[in-house]
Design an enzyme around this catalytic site. Structure first.
Site, mmCIF file in Angstrom:
data_model
loop_
_atom_site.group_PDB
_atom_site.id
_atom_site.type_symbol
_atom_site.label_atom_id
_atom_site.label_comp_id
_atom_site.label_asym_id
_atom_site.label_seq_id
_atom_site.Cartn_x
_atom_site.Cartn_y
_atom_site.Cartn_z
ATOM 1 N N HIS A 267 -10.754 -12.871 -13.826
ATOM 2 C CA HIS A 267 -10.353 -11.419 -13.969
ATOM 3 C C HIS A 267 -9.749 -10.699 -13.245
ATOM 4 O O HIS A 267 -8.382 -10.698 -13.702
ATOM 5 C CB HIS A 267 -11.675 -10.673 -13.694
ATOM 6 N N GLU A 268 -9.935 -10.952 -11.508
ATOM 7 C CA GLU A 268 -8.400 -11.381 -10.873
ATOM 8 C C GLU A 268 -6.840 -12.232 -10.648
ATOM 9 O O GLU A 268 -5.956 -12.205 -11.180
ATOM 10 C CB GLU A 268 -8.791 -11.100 -9.663
ATOM 11 N N GLU A 297 -5.246 -3.993 -16.290
ATOM 12 C CA GLU A 297 -6.438 -4.411 -16.774
ATOM 13 C C GLU A 297 -6.697 -4.689 -17.674
ATOM 14 O O GLU A 297 -7.037 -6.046 -18.021
ATOM 15 C CB GLU A 297 -7.213 -3.150 -16.949
#
Length: 505
Positions: A267-268, A297
């Site tokens: 995700h990061e 996002e």
């Protein structure tokens, strides 16, 4: 001064602010990673000073004069030109900043720095009472910010504008109502299905040192440049892009649950690759800044879910995973593992939520933020309101505040208005991935099976990363996918994926 000279000076000032904000970013990162506990008070003063300095420089009337000179010239005739895009976004930010009093900027920086430190301890100790006074101050200050900026219909509209320009409360209410109506029946079908995964295979012993090595290898494989970044450990995973050559990600490790750190890293890393893909020559100007938080996002959710929870990804990585954790996975097949990492089950923690229930977590936070900001909900009543609404949405009782209203860092740093961008990101991610598959064809899945991700990263770089803020989010989406943002690609993706896995659709 000619318009060309005015633009040069405007860019110079903008880049100077970029450096100041980057310095603040480093201090904020350090605050959440390595700063000693007793450094909080000084860090608050440091952050307040930098916030004040940046605000003073940006709200200098000269900036307004420079903007006016550029806006009245031929430099902005082409709305897609560098000067036009920079002037448009600097104008939006300038008009907002000049409405916010200097003292409020300083106080917000000071209070939120303290609040983050108090929140971290409050969460560890399940002590909402210790955090509540700081939260009360944050909400009060954010109301003052909304009043200063001005708004129509609801103060939340003034705050969401900071994260997702052009989005309104009315639009978000409609979006969340529609998603909840579609997702709740889907989740009920899945939970009631006779075919269920064995999540226990993910809850064995996964030594942290090996998790770190494996996660870093996956991050490199999908495109993260460790020569221009690093991975650290913190209480709440995040990504900090300070500028060209320095983007840092964090995660948290659980030796008894594989998903927590690994998918957090993916995700990061998605966020980080966006930051690393922004045009370095435009650092400090809008063209060197991500389009919006929702678009940002979308990059993290795309790599975490659309890619990282897809079968082709694990056809490549699962053999390496079994080699890394032989004791835990010797008796586990790819099919069993793939089903387990895609389990759909109502759960307490947002960052651990599956793709089908995640947006219900965001809907909850959106409702509560609206009520807090309008004064319909007090901070004293927040834990009870959270528990009541959570049970209505998920059918689960909240065992404690640490797994309830204290679980997220966002309110401590003043991020009221931030949460809806997660749902927007999920929708953008599905639509972007759908467009990439249409353009790149079946070769994309074949790439993933070979552990090759450059083609997808390149597509995202061309359609998203390189543009910075040249286009607003809606227009960027339309150009990249050929259509305005819609929930249909996301809902179709969920139905197809989980219908096949669970045999319910």
């Amino acid at each position: 001064m000619t318009a060309a000279d005015a633009y040069i000076e405007l860019v110079r000032r903008s880049k100077e602010l970029g450096v100041i904000n980057s310095c603040a970013g480093v201090l904020s990162w350090d605050h959440q990673t390595y700063m000693p506990p007793k450094g909080g008070a000084l860090r608050g003063e440091q952050m307040a000073f930098l916030a004040s300095l940046a605000h003073q420089k940006f709200t200098d009337p000269k900036v307004g004069e420079l903007l006016a000179a550029v806006e009245s010239s031929d430099l902005v005739r082409d709305p897609e030109a560098d000067a036009a895009a920079n002037a448009r976004e600097l104008r939006r930010a300038y008009d907002r900043a000049t409405k916010i009093p200097q003292a409020l900027v300083e106080e917000l920086a000071r209070v939120t720095t303290e609040a983050q430190q108090v929140w971290e301890q409050a969460k560890k100790k399940n002590d909402y009472a210790s955090f509540r006074p700081l939260l009360e101050q944050v909400v009060k200050l954010k109301r003052q910010e909304a009043d200063a900026v001005g708004f129509k219909e609801h103060p939340y509209n003034a705050l969401i504008e900071e994260y997702e320009p052009g989005t309104t409360v009315a639009e978000l209410k409609t979006l969340f109502a529609g998603l909840t109506a579609e997702l709740s029946p889907l989740v009920k079908k899945i939970v009631a299905a006779s075919k269920q995964p064995d999540k226990g295979v993910l809850e064995r012993e996964f030594p942290v040192d090996r998790q770190k090595v494996f996660a870093e290898a996956a991050a490199v494989a999908i495109g993260f440049d460790f020569g221009a970044g690093r991975l650290d450990t913190t209480a709440h995973p995040f990504c900090s892009g300070f500028g060209p050559g320095d983007c840092r990600i964090t995660t948290r490790y659980n030796p008894r649950f594989f998903n927590e750190a690994f998918f957090g890293v993916l995700h990061e890393t998605g966020h980080a690759m966006y930051e690393q893909g922004l045009p370095a020559e435009h650092f400090g100007t809008p063209l060197g800044v991500a389009c919006s938080f929702g678009i940002h996002e979308s990059q993290s959710r795309l790599w975490e879910n659309q890619v990282g929870r897809g079968r082709p990804f694990w056809e490549h990585f699962f053999p390496r995973l079994r080699q890394t954790f032989p004791a835990a996975l010797a008796d586990v097949s790819l099919d069993t593992f793939y089903f387990a990492i895609n389990e759909v089950k109502p759960s307490l923690i947002r960052v651990e939520a599956d793709e089908a229930t995640y947006n219900l977590h965001i809907a909850l936070r959106f409702e509560l933020e609206l009520a807090l900001l309008s004064g319909d909900l007090t901070t004293a009543d927040l834990p009870g309101a959270w528990a009541e609404r959570f049970e209505a949405l998920f059918g689960l009782k909240i065992p404690d505040d640490a797994r309830g209203c204290l679980q997220d860092i966002h309110w401590s740093f003043g991020g009221i208005g931030y949460f809806p961008t997660y749902t927007l990101g999920n929708l953008y991610a599905a639509q972007l991935m759908d467009a990439a598959r249409r353009e790149l064809g079946s070769a994309l899945g074949d790439d993933f099976r070979r552990g090759e991700f450059g083609r997808l990263k390149g597509w995202l770089g061309t359609h998203i990363h390189r543009h910075g803020q040249r286009f607003r989010a809606g227009e960027l989406c339309r150009r990249a996918t050929g259509a305005p943002l819609s929930a249909k690609p996301f809902l179709s993706y969920l139905s197809e994926k989980f219908g096949t896995l669970y045999g319910v659709c």
